[in-house]
Design a protein around this motif. Structure first.
Motif, PDB file in Angstrom:
ATOM      1  N   ILE A  12       0.502  -1.110   0.126  1.00 29.73           N
ATOM      2  CA  ILE A  12      -0.291  -0.218  -0.125  1.00 29.73           C
ATOM      3  C   ILE A  12       0.696   0.831  -0.194  1.00 29.73           C
ATOM      4  O   ILE A  12       0.129   2.232  -0.266  1.00 29.73           O
ATOM      5  N   ARG A  15       0.323   3.670  -3.375  1.00 34.16           N
ATOM      6  CA  ARG A  15      -1.252   2.603  -3.716  1.00 34.16           C
ATOM      7  C   ARG A  15      -1.574   2.969  -5.577  1.00 34.16           C
ATOM      8  O   ARG A  15      -1.967   2.110  -5.658  1.00 34.16           O
ATOM      9  N   THR A  16      -0.898   4.273  -5.723  1.00 37.00           N
ATOM     10  CA  THR A  16      -1.671   3.968  -7.674  1.00 37.00           C
ATOM     11  C   THR A  16      -0.763   2.986  -8.291  1.00 37.00           C
ATOM     12  O   THR A  16      -1.137   1.809  -9.179  1.00 37.00           O
ATOM     13  N   THR A  18       0.403   0.365  -7.454  1.00 39.17           N
ATOM     14  CA  THR A  18      -0.179  -1.399  -6.724  1.00 39.17           C
ATOM     15  C   THR A  18      -0.921  -1.514  -7.401  1.00 39.17           C
ATOM     16  O   THR A  18      -1.688  -2.168  -7.947  1.00 39.17           O
ATOM     17  N   THR A  19      -2.126  -0.277  -7.821  1.00 34.87           N
ATOM     18  CA  THR A  19      -3.046  -0.361  -8.374  1.00 34.87           C
ATOM     19  C   THR A  19      -3.433  -0.286  -9.683  1.00 34.87           C
ATOM     20  O   THR A  19      -3.817  -1.224 -10.458  1.00 34.87           O
TER      21      THR A  19
END
Lengths: 371, 250
Positions: A12, A15-16, A18-19
């Motif tokens: 996390i 986040r971007t 990982t997304t």
């Protein structure tokens, strides 16, 4: 707090990224689910159609196209006398553009043949005779064509009338326009040509007898091939090509997912080199760091797989509702395919994490004391 | 745990009391080169650091003091010479990570707290390599943070802490596995003078209470004078080694 907490916090942190990585894997897995599901659906739908028509053996030539090659109608007479054959029914089936529909199955059936018997009338009636300019529509075909009993329907240049809507107990049957064989032969100018003979066997025919019968038919009629109905499409060239294309396209999509995860994990490792050094300085073993990277990438794979499965199932349902696909085949997305897809995603994660994990294990802990 | 290093993890203090002059570290002819010998960070250094001593290593940038700290902490290997911890050769340790986990606590100039973990979680990080139960880890971390005056900052992330507070979390973290040695690399280098004094007071107090060996690298003479002994290094050599009369473990 546990080791698992460390794994999730690592994911996390960006986040971007990982997304986006999850999205990449998801699309790959969605492609696996959708393409393989559709490809398997093709076989399943065909087999279900055979069962619904009460067909035990199919005589056709399906080696090079989605619809069988035509052959002379006299073939039926040459095989009808063979032992264990209870009944035969000649068919001419084709994928045709009917009115505004790009492609729909049109099935011309020998008048009075057993394949009519399994059609259950939902509304209207059956054609009165082989010459009546009439068709019955499978219920899906009626939806796709937006036709009801009494409506006119144009096939090629012929003006026909919808006299009934039927339930055929299978996607292929329900997605078909059904009419008498002589009528379709006349419309397609294929007089004396058929491309399928459905064979029903006498009750109690053994597996060995079925095989023996198929061999006899194959000797008698070299222009066609007799195959046990459930195996029919599996043995066709087109089925194999569709299957191979589905898997290869899916694997390409998965490969993109692999590169995505590998890129993300490499970036993670590069960015977190100071952090890894600190963990080593604090007494973490190198093996633990490798485990950390592999767990992170495996969880990326798992989450991407789960999301991909949902996207794939939703995509297939959406695709199944489109007019060009609807009624032609039923996607076969079983639990096994979903489980295999998620397993592939986890494998993708772990394999993608191997190189970054190796890189992380090469970090020199003394860097922790710099900066 | 390495029996080679310690027969009883909690016996460090007792051992020091029984034999106050035994050496924690002993180096003979210690050399460390970088870039295939182009850079000589340490040049034949001889050194003895008794157990429980607070020693400051001073010198200008590039004199080799941080390199010495790396070798003492088994973060790197010497090019030549011998270096032992309690008589056991550090470069020959079968599991350097176990040595670092059990015997060494590191305090860094830039704190090096993990940004996505709270203060309480950061202190637990070194304990994840031990078999300590989760609840016990959390209790110990809480106790350590309380001992450095951060009981009200347990669930704060590093970004929400001041520099002095971050360093106090880092000190608590360094004590997580009850090490016998603290290696501090410019621990006040990124702090203002008030916080620097507070951190030095804290380190001195911990060193004296736990009778730990504290090796502190600094280029600041005022910081160095808090130690009992100052070794001044220039160009990889120890050019002076003197007692200050401070921080002697009683």
């Amino acid at each position: 707090m546990s080791f698992v907490t460390v794994v999730f916090r690592g994911l996390i942190r960006r986040r971007t990224r990982t997304t986006l990585t999850l999205l990449g894997i998801s699309i790959g897995i969605a492609a696996v689910v959708a393409l393989v599901g559709l490809s398997r659906g093709l076989n399943k739908s065909w087999a279900a159609g055979m069962r619904a028509r009460g067909t035990d053996v199919v005589v056709s030539n399906m080696t090079s196209s989605l619809v069988p090659k035509p052959f002379n109608a006299t073939v039926r007479d040459r095989i009808a006398h063979l032992p264990h054959i209870a009944a035969t029914c000649s068919l001419l089936v084709d994928l045709m553009s009917v009115e505004n529909t790009e492609m729909i199955m049109v099935s011309g059936r020998e008048w009075g043949g057993f394949t009519w018997a399994n059609l259950k009338l939902i509304s209207g009636r059956m054609p009165n005779d082989a010459q009546e300019k009439a068709v019955v529509l499978g219920r899906t075909a009626a939806d796709v064509l937006k036709k009801k009993v009494g409506d006119p329907i144009q096939i090629e240049t012929a003006e026909l009338k919808v006299v009934g809507i039927v339930d055929g107990n299978a996607w292929v049957e329900n997605g078909s326009v059904i009419l008498s064989l002589p009528l379709l032969q006349e419309i397609t100018d294929d007089q004396d040509r058929i491309n399928v003979i459905d064979v029903r066997l006498t009750p109690g025919t053994s597996r060995a007898d079925v095989q023996s019968l198929c061999e006899q038919i194959n000797q008698l009629v070299p222009e066609a091939r007799a195959i046990v109905a459930s195996e029919n499409l599996n043995q066709s060239e087109i089925s194999r090509i569709v299957g191979a294309m589905s898997w290869s396209t899916s694997l390409l999509a998965v490969l993109v997912g692999v590169l995505g995860v590998m890129n993300t994990m490499l970036m993670n490792v590069f960015e977190r080199t100071p952090e890894i050094c600190v963990l080593l300085a604090l007494g973490w073993k190198r093996r633990r760091i490798v485990e950390l990277v592999l767990w992170e990438s495996a969880i990326l794979g798992l989450l991407g797989g789960i999301i991909g499965v949902f996207i794939g199932v939703a995509g297939v349902r959406l695709l199944g509702a489109t007019p060009s696909i609807r009624g032609l085949l039923e996607p076969d997305i079983g639990i096994r395919l979903l489980a295999v897809s998620v397993a592939i995603a986890i494998l993708v994660g772990v394999v993608s994490g191997l190189y970054p994990a190796w890189r992380s294990s090469r970090v020199t802990p003394s860097q922790a004391l710099h900066g | 745990m390495q029996p080679l290093l310690r027969s009883n993890q909690s016996a460090t203090t007792d051992r020091v009391l029984e034999n106050p002059v035994s050496n924690a570290f002993e180096a003979v002819g210690l050399k460390k080169d970088f870039d295939d010998g182009a850079v000589q960070a340490l040049r034949s250094l001889d050194l003895q650091i008794p157990e429980g001593e607070f020693i400051a290593i001073t010198g200008p940038s590039g004199c080799g003091k941080t390199t010495l700290l790396q070798l003492l902490g088994a973060l790197d290997r010497p090019t030549a010479g011998t270096l032992a911890f309690r008589g056991v050769s550090i470069p020959d340790l079968p599991d350097p990570s176990a040595y670092r986990s059990q015997e060494i606590g590191f305090v860094f100039q830039s704190f090096h707290l993990l940004p996505t973990f709270t203060a309480l979680e950061n202190v637990q990080i070194p304990m994840l390599e031990t078999r300590m139960p989760s609840a016990k880890r959390r209790d110990r971390a809480r106790e350590l943070l309380k001992s450095v005056g951060l009981e009200r900052r347990l669930n704060h992330f590093p970004s929400k802490l001041s520099g002095g507070e971050r360093q106090r979390v880092a000190i608590a973290r360094s004590l997580a596995n009850n090490p016998s040695v603290l290696l501090a690399d410019e621990p006040t280098g990124n702090l203002d003078s008030d916080n620097a004094v507070m951190i030095l007071d804290l380190l001195t107090k911990i060193q004296q209470e736990k009778r730990m060996t504290l090796v502190l690298v600094t280029h600041d003479d005022r910081v160095a004078h808090r130690a009992a002994r100052i070794i001044h290094m220039i160009d990889g050599h120890a050019v002076s080694d003197r007692q200050t009369g401070n921080g002697v473990c009683q």
